[in-house]
Write an enzyme that holds these catalytic residues in place. Structure first.
Site, PDB file in Angstrom:
ATOM      1  N   TYR A  28       0.945  -1.059  -0.091  1.00 17.03           N
ATOM      2  CA  TYR A  28      -0.210  -0.061  -0.055  1.00 17.03           C
ATOM      3  C   TYR A  28       0.855   1.129   0.079  1.00 17.03           C
ATOM      4  O   TYR A  28       0.682   2.200  -0.756  1.00 17.03           O
ATOM      5  CB  TYR A  28      -1.029   0.135   1.089  1.00 17.03           C
ATOM      6  N   ALA A  59      -2.511  -5.067   4.711  1.00 16.45           N
ATOM      7  CA  ALA A  59      -2.162  -5.838   5.823  1.00 16.45           C
ATOM      8  C   ALA A  59      -3.085  -6.775   6.314  1.00 16.45           C
ATOM      9  O   ALA A  59      -2.840  -7.785   6.852  1.00 16.45           O
ATOM     10  CB  ALA A  59      -1.673  -4.784   6.973  1.00 16.45           C
ATOM     11  N   CYS A  83       2.899  -1.525   6.057  1.00 15.25           N
ATOM     12  CA  CYS A  83       2.883  -0.413   6.621  1.00 15.25           C
ATOM     13  C   CYS A  83       1.302   0.231   6.788  1.00 15.25           C
ATOM     14  O   CYS A  83       0.612   0.294   6.034  1.00 15.25           O
ATOM     15  CB  CYS A  83       3.715   0.509   5.933  1.00 15.25           C
ATOM     16  N   VAL A  84       1.343   0.566   8.161  1.00 15.73           N
ATOM     17  CA  VAL A  84       0.022   1.020   8.545  1.00 15.73           C
ATOM     18  C   VAL A  84       0.156   2.356   9.145  1.00 15.73           C
ATOM     19  O   VAL A  84       0.772   2.594  10.138  1.00 15.73           O
ATOM     20  CB  VAL A  84      -0.942   0.207   9.537  1.00 15.73           C
ATOM     21  N   THR A  89      -9.449   7.987  10.897  1.00 19.88           N
ATOM     22  CA  THR A  89     -10.541   7.228  11.672  1.00 19.88           C
ATOM     23  C   THR A  89      -9.946   6.025  12.356  1.00 19.88           C
ATOM     24  O   THR A  89      -8.748   5.872  12.577  1.00 19.88           O
ATOM     25  CB  THR A  89     -11.400   6.467  10.440  1.00 19.88           C
ATOM     26  N   HIS A  91     -10.050   3.012  11.694  1.00 22.88           N
ATOM     27  CA  HIS A  91      -9.520   1.951  10.694  1.00 22.88           C
ATOM     28  C   HIS A  91      -8.205   1.485  11.125  1.00 22.88           C
ATOM     29  O   HIS A  91      -7.907   0.345  11.140  1.00 22.88           O
ATOM     30  CB  HIS A  91      -9.841   2.179   9.453  1.00 22.88           C
ATOM     31  N   ASN A 115       7.369 -10.556  11.658  1.00 22.24           N
ATOM     32  CA  ASN A 115       6.440  -9.468  11.541  1.00 22.24           C
ATOM     33  C   ASN A 115       6.821  -8.185  11.543  1.00 22.24           C
ATOM     34  O   ASN A 115       7.449  -7.882  12.234  1.00 22.24           O
ATOM     35  CB  ASN A 115       5.260  -9.592  12.745  1.00 22.24           C
ATOM     36  N   ARG A 129      12.294   3.475  10.040  1.00 14.51           N
ATOM     37  CA  ARG A 129      11.891   2.081  10.647  1.00 14.51           C
ATOM     38  C   ARG A 129      12.072   0.963   9.343  1.00 14.51           C
ATOM     39  O   ARG A 129      12.794  -0.051   9.714  1.00 14.51           O
ATOM     40  CB  ARG A 129      10.624   1.746  11.150  1.00 14.51           C
TER      41      ARG A 129
END
Length: 173
Positions: A28, A59, A83-84, A89, A91, A115, A129
């Site tokens: 993403y 993810a 990656c998030v 929100t 979500h 992970n 990171r």
């Protein structure tokens, strides 16, 4: 302050038999996952592990992809890369919690998983990171999977008795 922290990093495990890893990438934020994939490839090469890379939409699809591969393939271990980034929100919380929980459940069932689904506040944190010259979370996820594979191979022949077992060499009258 993060810059003054020290961390102990285990030496890379060594293997007699070849190791085959599946890297499941949710691209993403492709610039971030490309950095992590570079780190993952470098660590795998340094440990002489073979990698196969597949992509999934996000993810949340990483744990099901690992579960399918665990059930239907012959990989020794798995690496989750994604990656998030926190948005406006809730979500973010759902994706972070559910992807992590799904991978943990698979690990508790015996899958060897590293992970590296980053959960960050902004793109700058993600890049630090992900960068192999920075925190190298992709390489660290490969190392984590390899350590779990080493443990599973170490204990593969160990047998746990059920109930009473006579000592070795005892008469079985």
């Amino acid at each position: 302050m993060a810059s003054t922290e020290t961390h102990h990093i285990l030496p890379d495990p060594e293997f007699i038999r070849p190791v085959k890893l599946l890297v499941v990438v949710a691209p993403y934020y492709k610039d971030v996952t490309d950095l992590m994939l570079a780190g993952a490839r470098a660590k795998a090469a340094a440990c002489r592990a073979d990698l196969e890379v597949i992509e999934v939409p996000g993810a949340l699809e990483i744990p099901p992809a690992v579960a399918i591969a665990e059930a239907l393939s012959n990989f020794d271990g798995y690496v989750a890369l994604g990656c998030v980034i926190r948005g406006e929100t809730t979500h973010y919380d759902t994706v972070c919690n559910d992807s992590s929980h799904g991978l943990m459940l698979l690990g508790l069932q015996g899958a060897c998983i590293g992970n590296a689904i980053l959960t960050v506040e902004n793109m700058a944190q993600a890049v630090v990171r992900a960068d192999p010259a920075g925190q190298d979370k992709g390489g660290a996820a490969v190392a984590a999977a390899l350590h779990l594979i080493a443990l599973s191979r170490r204990w593969a022949d160990a047998r746990k008795g059920i109930g009473f077992r006579a000592p070795e060499g005892a008469s079985r009258a």
